[in-house]
Scaffold this motif. Structure first.
Motif, short mmCIF file in Angstrom:
data_model
loop_
_atom_site.label_atom_id
_atom_site.label_comp_id
_atom_site.label_asym_id
_atom_site.label_seq_id
_atom_site.Cartn_x
_atom_site.Cartn_y
_atom_site.Cartn_z
N GLU A 237 0.70 -0.83 0.06
CA GLU A 237 0.52 0.07 0.33
C GLU A 237 1.05 0.64 -0.30
O GLU A 237 0.46 2.40 -0.42
N LEU A 238 1.91 1.40 0.65
CA LEU A 238 2.82 2.58 0.13
C LEU A 238 3.45 3.38 -0.33
O LEU A 238 3.21 3.63 -0.81
N LYS A 239 4.57 1.52 -1.16
CA LYS A 239 5.01 1.67 -2.57
C LYS A 239 3.04 2.50 -3.48
O LYS A 239 3.93 3.31 -4.22
N GLN A 240 2.30 2.03 -3.09
CA GLN A 240 1.07 2.90 -4.25
C GLN A 240 1.16 3.92 -3.98
O GLN A 240 0.64 4.89 -5.21
N LEU A 241 1.29 4.71 -2.29
CA LEU A 241 0.90 5.92 -2.45
C LEU A 241 2.07 6.34 -2.76
O LEU A 241 1.89 7.53 -3.75
N ALA A 242 3.43 6.06 -2.57
CA ALA A 242 4.26 6.33 -3.38
C ALA A 242 4.68 6.70 -5.04
O ALA A 242 5.02 7.71 -5.58
N LYS A 243 4.09 5.90 -5.52
CA LYS A 243 3.89 5.57 -6.97
C LYS A 243 2.92 6.47 -7.67
O LYS A 243 3.31 7.71 -8.22
N LEU A 244 1.53 7.20 -6.32
CA LEU A 244 1.04 8.32 -6.65
C LEU A 244 1.53 9.59 -6.59
O LEU A 244 0.65 10.53 -7.37
N ALA A 245 1.82 9.70 -5.30
CA ALA A 245 2.80 10.80 -5.37
C ALA A 245 3.75 11.71 -6.23
O ALA A 245 3.71 12.89 -6.60
N VAL A 246 4.34 10.14 -6.29
CA VAL A 246 5.31 11.06 -7.85
C VAL A 246 4.73 10.87 -9.41
O VAL A 246 4.81 12.34 -10.59
N TYR A 317 10.63 5.39 -0.48
CA TYR A 317 10.10 5.19 -1.79
C TYR A 317 10.43 6.02 -2.49
O TYR A 317 10.39 5.24 -3.77
N ILE A 318 9.58 7.65 -3.06
CA ILE A 318 9.45 8.33 -3.42
C ILE A 318 11.07 8.83 -3.93
O ILE A 318 11.01 8.28 -5.38
N ARG A 319 11.91 8.46 -3.08
CA ARG A 319 13.02 8.97 -3.04
C ARG A 319 13.64 8.33 -4.27
O ARG A 319 14.71 8.72 -5.21
N ARG A 320 13.13 6.69 -4.04
CA ARG A 320 14.20 5.88 -4.54
C ARG A 320 13.67 5.60 -6.30
O ARG A 320 14.23 5.74 -7.57
N LEU A 321 11.89 5.77 -6.20
CA LEU A 321 11.65 6.35 -7.58
C LEU A 321 12.67 7.49 -8.19
O LEU A 321 12.42 7.18 -9.83
N ASP A 322 12.44 8.15 -7.79
CA ASP A 322 13.24 9.52 -8.34
C ASP A 322 14.44 8.90 -9.43
O ASP A 322 14.72 9.50 -10.05
N GLU A 323 15.10 8.00 -8.14
CA GLU A 323 16.50 7.33 -8.43
C GLU A 323 15.77 6.52 -10.00
O GLU A 323 17.02 6.52 -10.08
N ILE A 327 11.04 -0.05 -7.40
CA ILE A 327 10.92 -1.08 -5.89
C ILE A 327 9.56 -1.56 -5.42
O ILE A 327 9.44 -2.26 -4.32
N MET A 328 9.29 -2.48 -6.10
CA MET A 328 7.73 -3.57 -6.56
C MET A 328 8.81 -4.49 -5.74
O MET A 328 9.83 -4.58 -6.82
N ARG A 329 8.25 -5.42 -5.63
CA ARG A 329 8.88 -6.76 -5.61
C ARG A 329 8.83 -7.72 -6.96
O ARG A 329 7.96 -7.39 -7.25
N PRO A 330 9.95 -8.10 -7.04
CA PRO A 330 10.11 -8.96 -8.45
C PRO A 330 8.89 -9.76 -8.48
O PRO A 330 9.36 -11.01 -8.76
N THR A 331 7.50 -9.64 -8.72
CA THR A 331 6.38 -11.20 -8.23
C THR A 331 6.69 -11.61 -9.70
O THR A 331 7.05 -13.18 -9.73
N GLU A 332 7.08 -10.97 -10.67
CA GLU A 332 6.97 -12.31 -12.08
C GLU A 332 8.02 -12.82 -12.00
O GLU A 332 7.92 -14.06 -12.59
N GLU A 333 9.08 -12.87 -11.83
CA GLU A 333 10.67 -12.93 -11.48
C GLU A 333 10.74 -14.16 -10.80
O GLU A 333 10.93 -15.85 -10.74
#
Length: 622
Positions: A237-246, A317-323, A327-333
Motif C-alpha cells: 500500500e505504501l509503495k502504491q502511495l509513493a507511485k501516486l505521489a510521483v 520509496y518516493i526518493r527511490r522512484l525518483d532515482e 521498488i515493487m517486489r519482482p513478483t513475475e520473476e
C-alpha cells in the motif's frame, strides 16, 4: 573446543540491581527450587525471535497465550503423533522453551486421531478459513467497543428513575476481564491453522528429502511460497502511495514526514493532493494496524498512532522512484522461478511418485500463505487494539494517581491490575481515597530498576544438555533449532573457512557488504542503502527496509522464520539461526554472506569505524 552442554539456569549470574527478579513474574513462569533436578534435566532454548527484550510483568501475557495456545493444537486438538506442546519459563527476563515429546508407546495410538482431525481441515480448508476470518474480525470488533473512562461524581438521575441500581464500576471491571478474554480468544484462533500450515509443509519437505536426497531446503520452500500475501499488503500500500505521489508531482510535500500534520496539510493543498489523501485514508483500514515491532510488547509503535512511520517509508520509496529504482517486489520473476523449480523436480518423477508430489505440494502451497498471513490479524491487528485499550486504562488510572508515568500499568501482572482496579472502584464507591496511589508508585520504581538491570545482560541461547535429536516441528521450522544447529552453537560443528559463523541456509545467493547491527526497531532509521542487516531477529513489519539492504543475518530463526520468508520474497540472501551474529559482528565490518551454504565470514577482523546513520546519536546499546 566443543562443549557438551549449555549452562544450567542457576549458573547464570544475576545482573547487579536485578536481585529478587523472580518475584515480579507469576510463580508458574520461573524455575522452581523444588523442581530443580527435573527442570535441569530438560533442554531449554531462548525464544529471542519473538521476545528479544526483557518482559515487563504485564507483557508476559503474549508469551503465555501464544505458547499455551500453540501447545493445545499439538497436544489436544490435532493429536500430532510425535509432538506435544512446549513448556516455557522466564529466566532473567527472557523466555525459554522446552519441547515436550510424546512417549514412544503412545505415538501409534495418536495416528488415527491425527489423520481424522487433520483430514477434516484439509478437506474443508477454504470454508473453515473463511469462518476463521469472521471469528477473528468479530473478536477485534468487540475489543474496539470496550472503554475505560473515569467514573462520575454521582450516578445520573435516569439510573435512579429506571431502577438500574448499579454504579457503572461493574462495567469497568467486566471490560478489563473481557479484554483479557478476547485477546486469549484470538490467540486460540491464531493456532487453529498455523500448526496445519507447518504440518503440510513438513510433510512435503520430508517427501522431497526422501525422493531427492540432495535437494536444498530452499528449493523446497520456493516451490510452495505465496507471492500475493496479506502480510505484504501494508508495505505494498505504501509503495502504491509513493507511485501516486510521483505521478501527481507532490514529492516536495514529503520533505519533513516527522511532522505528520504539516505533511498531510501540504499534500491536501497540492494539485491532486485530495486524491492522494483519499487513497491514504483507504489504506489505513485495516493495513495501518501494523507495528514496527512484533505486537508482543506494550512499547510497540503502530502505524495508526505513529503516522510519521508510514509517511517516512513513503518518502523513502518516493526518493527511490525518483532515482529510477524498481521498488515493487519482482513478483513475475518469483512466479517464473517457482514454476521452473517445480517443473524440474516434477519431471524427475513419474507415475505414483509424481501424483504424490503434486498432492503434497498442492496442499503445502494452499496452507503455506497462512503461516505469514495470520500474523497480520493477530500479532498486528488484534494486539494493536489490545495495547491501545491497555494504554487507555493505564492512563485513566495514572490520572487517578495510581502511578507516576502514563504507561506504568505494564509493571503490574494482569491479576494485580484486577486488584488495583477493585481498589480504585472501592475508594470511589465509598467516597474514600484508594490505597493504590500510596502503594504502587514506589513498587513500580523498584520493578523498573529490576527490569532495567535485567536488560544489561544478553540471554544465554540455551540451557542444560541438548537431546540427541530434536523432532518437534515448530522448533525446527520456525526457530531453526535443529540437532545440527545446537551442536554448532556448542562449537562442535564444522569450522567456517576463514573464520565466521554458520547458520541455516535460509535464502540463496552470495554477497559482500558492510554490516549494520540492529538490536531494536528504533534503530531502523540508521540502515543505509546496500548494507547487510544483522539482527537478533527481524519483524515482518520491517518490510520497507528489505528494499534497501543486500542480505540479512539473524541469531535465531529457521526456514519458516519471517526473515527467511521475506528475504526469499525479495530475492535477498539470508543466513538465520547463527546463535550469536548480533553480538559477534560490529556495525561497519565487511561481511561475506553465503545464503546458499549458510555461512557468514567477517572479512576484516579489526574493530571497524562506527558508521553513524542519519538521525543516530549513540551506539552505546549496540
Amino acid at each position: 573446543m566443543s562443549l557438551k552442554s549449555f549452562p544450567k539456569p542457576s549458573e547464570l549470574p544475576v545482573p547487579a540491581g536485578a536481585e529478587g527478579w523472580e518475584k515480579i513474574y507469576p510463580y508458574y513462569l520461573v524455575f522452581q527450587d523444588k523442581l530443580k533436578d527435573a527442570e535441569d534435566a530438560k533442554f531449554w532454548f531462548c525464544d529471542s525471535q519473538h521476545w528479544p527484550t526483557v518482559f515487563k510483568p504485564f507483557e508476559t501475557i503474549g508469551g503465555e497465550f501464544a505458547v499455551k495456545c500453540l501447545g493445545q493444537y499439538n497436544a489436544r486438538h490435532l493429536m500430532i503423533p510425535n509432538a506435544n506442546g512446549i513448556e516455557f519459563r522466564i529466566h532473567l527476563g527472557y523466555l525459554y522453551m522446552s519441547p515436550i515429546p510424546v512417549p514412544e508407546e503412545k505415538i501409534a495410538g495418536r495416528v488415527p486421531h491425527f489423520e481424522q482431525r487433520v483430514g477434516h481441515y484439509f478437506q474443508n480448508w477454504d470454508e473453515l478459513l473463511r469462518q476463521w476470518h469472521v471469528k477473528v474480525r468479530g473478536t477485534i470488533d468487540e475489543m474496539e467497543t470496550l472503554s475505560f473512562t473515569k467514573l462520575p461524581d454521582m450516578v445520573p438521575m435516569e439510573d435512579i428513575t429506571t431502577g438500574k441500581a448499579k454504579d457503572g464500576s461493574e462495567v469497568l471491571l467486566e471490560n478489563y476481564d473481557r479484554l483479557i478474554q478476547l485477546a486469549y480468544q484470538n490467540w486460540q484462533y491464531h493456532f487453529e491453522f498455523l500448526n496445519l500450515g507447518y504440518i503440510a509443509y513438513l510433510d512435503f519437505f520430508n517427501f522431497c528429502k526422501d525422493v531427492f536426497p540432495n535437494i536444498p531446503d530452499q528449493s523446497i520452500a520456493t516451490m510452495v511460497q505465496g507471492v500475493d500475501m496479506e502480510l505484504f499488503r501494508p508495505d505494498d500500500e505504501l509503495k502504491q502511495l509513493a507511485k501516486l505521489a510521483v505521478e501527481l508531482g507532490i514529492q516536495p510535500a514529503f520533505s519533513n514526514t516527522d511532522d505528520v500534520q504539516a505533511t498531510l496539510d501540504a499534500i491536501a493543498v497540492a494539485p491532486g493532493g485530495r486524491r492522494w489523501i483519499r487513497q491514504y485514508e483507504e489504506a489505513q483500514d485495516p493495513w495501518f494496524n501494523f507495528t514496527v515491532g512484533n505486537g508482543f510488547y506494550g512499547h510497540d509503535k503502530y502505524w495508526k498512532e505513529h503516522q510519521e512511520i508510514p509517511l517516512g517509508y513513503i518518502a523513502d520509496y518516493i526518493r527511490r522512484l525518483d532515482e529510477g529504482q524498481q521498488i515493487m517486489r519482482p513478483t513475475e520473476e518469483l512466479i517464473a522461478e517457482k514454476e521452473r523449480i517445480v517443473g524440474e523436480y516434477r519431471d524427475l518423477l513419474d507415475g505414483e511418485a509424481q501424483a504424490l508430489f503434486d498432492a503434497k505440494r498442492g496442499l503445502a502451497a494452499t496452507a503455506y500463505p497462512y503461516v505469514e498471513n495470520h500474523n497480520f490479524y493477530i500479532e498486528h491487528w488484534t494486539m494493536g487494539v489490545f495495547w491501545r485499550k491497555i494504554r487507555e486504562l493505564s492512563r485513566m488510572m495514572h490520572a487517578e494517581g495510581f502511578w507516576t508515568e502514563p504507561d506504568d500499568l505494564l509493571y503490574l501482572t494482569r491479576n494485580e491490575v484486577r486488584d488495583a482496579l477493585f481498589d480504585l472502584v472501592t475508594g470511589w464507591g465509598v467516597g474514600a481515597e484508594p490505597i493504590g496511589p500510596t502503594y504502587w508508585p514506589e513498587e513500580i520504581e523498584r520493578r523498573r530498576g529490576i527490569v532495567d538491570a535485567l536488560k544489561t545482560a544478553r540471554p544465554a541461547p540455551a540451557l542444560n544438555t541438548p537431546p540427541a535429536s530434536i523432532t518437534e516441528p515448530f522448533t525446527r521450522m520456525l526457530w531453526g533449532i535443529t540437532t545440527e544447529q545446537v551442536q554448532q552453537w556448542l562449537g562442535a560443528g564444522e569450522e567456517v573457512e576463514g573464520g565466521g559463523l554458520r547458520g541455516m541456509a535460509a535464502s540463496p545467493g552470495v554477497v559482500e557488504g558492510i554490516a549494520r547491527v540492529v538490536h531494536d526497531s528504533d534503530q531502523l532509521a540508521e540502515v543505509r542503502q546496500g548494507e547487510i542487516l544483522v539482527a537478533t531477529v527481524t519483524a515482518p513489519s520491517w518490510g520497507p527496509i528489505f528494499g534497501k539492504i543486500k542480505a540479512t543475518v539473524t541469531d535465531i530463526g529457521g526456514m519458516m522464520s519471517h526473515a527467511a520468508i521475506v528475504c526469499r520474497e525479495y530475492g535477498l540472501p539470508a543466513v538465520t539461526g547463527t546463535g550469536s551474529a548480533s553480538t559477534t559482528i560490529k556495525t561497519g565490518q565487511r561481511l561475506r554472506v553465503d545464503g546458499t551454504k549458510g555461512t557468514v565470514q567477517i572479512l576484516d577482523a579489526e574493530e571497524p569505524e562506527l558508521v553513524a546513520g542519519p538521525g543516530t546519536h549513540s551506539h552505546s546499546h549496540a
